[in-house]
Design a protein around this motif. Structure first.
Motif, PDB file in Angstrom:
ATOM      1  N   LEU A   7      37.926  47.114  33.102  1.00 47.19           N
ATOM      2  CA  LEU A   7      39.273  46.728  32.702  1.00 47.19           C
ATOM      3  C   LEU A   7      40.252  47.680  33.374  1.00 47.19           C
ATOM      4  N   ALA A   8      41.062  47.162  34.261  1.00 45.84           N
ATOM      5  CA  ALA A   8      41.980  47.993  35.031  1.00 45.84           C
ATOM      6  C   ALA A   8      42.985  48.711  34.126  1.00 45.84           C
ATOM      7  N   ASP A   9      43.436  48.057  33.072  1.00 51.49           N
ATOM      8  CA  ASP A   9      44.419  48.652  32.154  1.00 51.49           C
ATOM      9  C   ASP A   9      44.112  48.197  30.727  1.00 51.49           C
ATOM     10  N   PRO A  10      43.116  48.815  30.079  1.00 54.67           N
ATOM     11  CA  PRO A  10      42.687  48.361  28.753  1.00 54.67           C
ATOM     12  C   PRO A  10      43.803  48.375  27.700  1.00 54.67           C
ATOM     13  N   ASP A  11      44.680  49.350  27.755  1.00 57.49           N
ATOM     14  CA  ASP A  11      45.761  49.425  26.762  1.00 57.49           C
ATOM     15  C   ASP A  11      46.744  48.269  26.911  1.00 57.49           C
ATOM     16  N   ARG A  12      46.954  47.834  28.129  1.00 54.61           N
ATOM     17  CA  ARG A  12      47.894  46.738  28.378  1.00 54.61           C
ATOM     18  C   ARG A  12      47.407  45.429  27.762  1.00 54.61           C
ATOM     19  N   ASP A  57      50.199  43.017  26.015  1.00 53.16           N
ATOM     20  CA  ASP A  57      50.738  42.038  26.953  1.00 53.16           C
ATOM     21  C   ASP A  57      49.813  40.814  26.978  1.00 53.16           C
ATOM     22  N   PHE A  58      50.213  39.770  26.261  1.00 60.19           N
ATOM     23  CA  PHE A  58      49.362  38.595  26.110  1.00 60.19           C
ATOM     24  C   PHE A  58      49.067  37.936  27.456  1.00 60.19           C
ATOM     25  N   GLN A  59      50.048  37.832  28.334  1.00 60.14           N
ATOM     26  CA  GLN A  59      49.816  37.199  29.636  1.00 60.14           C
ATOM     27  C   GLN A  59      48.793  37.990  30.455  1.00 60.14           C
ATOM     28  N   TYR A  60      48.888  39.291  30.389  1.00 59.41           N
ATOM     29  CA  TYR A  60      47.908  40.129  31.081  1.00 59.41           C
ATOM     30  C   TYR A  60      46.518  39.922  30.483  1.00 59.41           C
ATOM     31  N   ALA A  61      46.436  39.888  29.159  1.00 63.06           N
ATOM     32  CA  ALA A  61      45.153  39.653  28.484  1.00 63.06           C
ATOM     33  C   ALA A  61      44.554  38.318  28.931  1.00 63.06           C
ATOM     34  N   GLU A  62      45.375  37.309  29.031  1.00 64.80           N
ATOM     35  CA  GLU A  62      44.900  36.000  29.501  1.00 64.80           C
ATOM     36  C   GLU A  62      44.348  36.100  30.923  1.00 64.80           C
ATOM     37  N   SER A  63      45.003  36.871  31.778  1.00 65.24           N
ATOM     38  CA  SER A  63      44.525  37.053  33.148  1.00 65.24           C
ATOM     39  C   SER A  63      43.171  37.756  33.171  1.00 65.24           C
ATOM     40  N   VAL A  64      43.003  38.728  32.289  1.00 64.43           N
ATOM     41  CA  VAL A  64      41.735  39.441  32.196  1.00 64.43           C
ATOM     42  C   VAL A  64      40.629  38.481  31.767  1.00 64.43           C
ATOM     43  N   VAL A  65      40.909  37.677  30.750  1.00 67.19           N
ATOM     44  CA  VAL A  65      39.911  36.729  30.243  1.00 67.19           C
ATOM     45  C   VAL A  65      39.566  35.697  31.314  1.00 67.19           C
ATOM     46  N   GLU A  66      40.547  35.218  32.029  1.00 73.05           N
ATOM     47  CA  GLU A  66      40.283  34.258  33.101  1.00 73.05           C
ATOM     48  C   GLU A  66      39.375  34.878  34.165  1.00 73.05           C
ATOM     49  N   SER A  67      39.655  36.126  34.540  1.00 77.60           N
ATOM     50  CA  SER A  67      38.809  36.826  35.511  1.00 77.60           C
ATOM     51  C   SER A  67      37.407  37.043  34.965  1.00 77.60           C
ATOM     52  N   LEU A  68      37.318  37.369  33.689  1.00 81.29           N
ATOM     53  CA  LEU A  68      36.024  37.568  33.052  1.00 81.29           C
ATOM     54  C   LEU A  68      35.182  36.299  33.119  1.00 81.29           C
ATOM     55  N   PHE A  69      35.779  35.173  32.764  1.00 80.72           N
ATOM     56  CA  PHE A  69      35.021  33.923  32.783  1.00 80.72           C
ATOM     57  C   PHE A  69      34.659  33.485  34.198  1.00 80.72           C
ATOM     58  N   ASP A  70      35.480  33.836  35.184  1.00 83.72           N
ATOM     59  CA  ASP A  70      35.104  33.552  36.570  1.00 83.72           C
ATOM     60  C   ASP A  70      33.757  34.199  36.891  1.00 83.72           C
ATOM     61  N   VAL A  71      33.528  35.389  36.365  1.00 86.58           N
ATOM     62  CA  VAL A  71      32.270  36.094  36.594  1.00 86.58           C
ATOM     63  C   VAL A  71      31.159  35.503  35.737  1.00 86.58           C
ATOM     64  N   LEU A  72      31.456  35.248  34.476  1.00 78.26           N
ATOM     65  CA  LEU A  72      30.420  34.788  33.549  1.00 78.26           C
ATOM     66  C   LEU A  72      29.916  33.376  33.849  1.00 78.26           C
ATOM     67  N   THR A 107      27.485  43.637  43.601  1.00 80.11           N
ATOM     68  CA  THR A 107      28.824  44.105  43.972  1.00 80.11           C
ATOM     69  C   THR A 107      29.151  45.472  43.382  1.00 80.11           C
ATOM     70  N   GLY A 108      28.376  45.930  42.428  1.00 81.45           N
ATOM     71  CA  GLY A 108      28.579  47.250  41.846  1.00 81.45           C
ATOM     72  C   GLY A 108      29.597  47.258  40.740  1.00 81.45           C
ATOM     73  N   ARG A 109      30.836  46.997  41.084  1.00 82.88           N
ATOM     74  CA  ARG A 109      31.914  47.047  40.103  1.00 82.88           C
ATOM     75  C   ARG A 109      32.958  45.993  40.453  1.00 82.88           C
ATOM     76  N   LEU A 110      33.457  45.335  39.437  1.00 86.31           N
ATOM     77  CA  LEU A 110      34.574  44.399  39.594  1.00 86.31           C
ATOM     78  C   LEU A 110      35.679  44.805  38.625  1.00 86.31           C
ATOM     79  N   PHE A 111      36.893  44.835  39.109  1.00 84.01           N
ATOM     80  CA  PHE A 111      38.030  45.150  38.253  1.00 84.01           C
ATOM     81  C   PHE A 111      38.620  43.865  37.707  1.00 84.01           C
ATOM     82  N   LEU A 112      38.906  43.868  36.422  1.00 84.97           N
ATOM     83  CA  LEU A 112      39.536  42.713  35.760  1.00 84.97           C
ATOM     84  C   LEU A 112      40.947  43.101  35.377  1.00 84.97           C
ATOM     85  N   PRO A 113      41.940  42.344  35.664  1.00 93.47           N
ATOM     86  CA  PRO A 113      41.975  41.109  36.448  1.00 93.47           C
ATOM     87  C   PRO A 113      41.997  41.376  37.918  1.00 93.47           C
TER      88      PRO A 113
END
Length: 118
Positions: A79-84, A88-103, A112-118
């Motif tokens: 998580l690039a910015d866990p506190d955000r 920040d709901f829009q940021y959280a949505e972007s993180v979840v979208e990135s997460l599901f892209d992987v899942l 790949t070693g490491r992926l940053f969300l979003p």
């Protein structure tokens, strides 16, 4: 990751049969080293989701990834910015979208070693 278990994400979460695991689920002490946590996740086919970690010491998460990663390993999802996410709901949505892209297709991201969300 409560947002993953709410509309519109809940159906995808359930369809992928996602679950959240905690240290106690694997009898890990809360102070388990990054290397041990990473290995338990790899051994059990789990995605490790974490905040950004440092490369201090031979058992740090970054050093573990550098030393042990292979083409078969699942990436660490950072998580690039866990506190955000909390403020920040829009940021959280972007993180979840990135997460599901992987899942949705985790094999694409193996090695790949490491992926940053979003």
């Amino acid at each position: 990751m409560d947002i993953c278990q709410q509309p519109p994400w809940i159906e995808l979460w359930q369809g992928l049969e996602c679950t959240l695991c905690r240290f106690e689920d694997f009898h890990l002490p809360i102070d388990a080293t990054d290397a041990i946590v990473w290995q338990v996740c790899q051994d059990n086919g789990l995605h490790l989701i974490t905040g950004n970690r440092n490369a201090e010491g031979p058992r740090s998460l970054e050093m573990t990834i550098r030393q042990r990663n292979s083409a078969a390993c699942l990436p660490v999802l950072t998580l690039a910015d866990p506190d955000r996410i909390l403020r920040d709901f829009q940021y959280a949505e972007s993180v979840v979208e990135s997460l599901f892209d992987v899942l949705i297709d985790p094999d694409v991201f193996r090695g790949t070693g490491r992926l940053f969300l979003p």
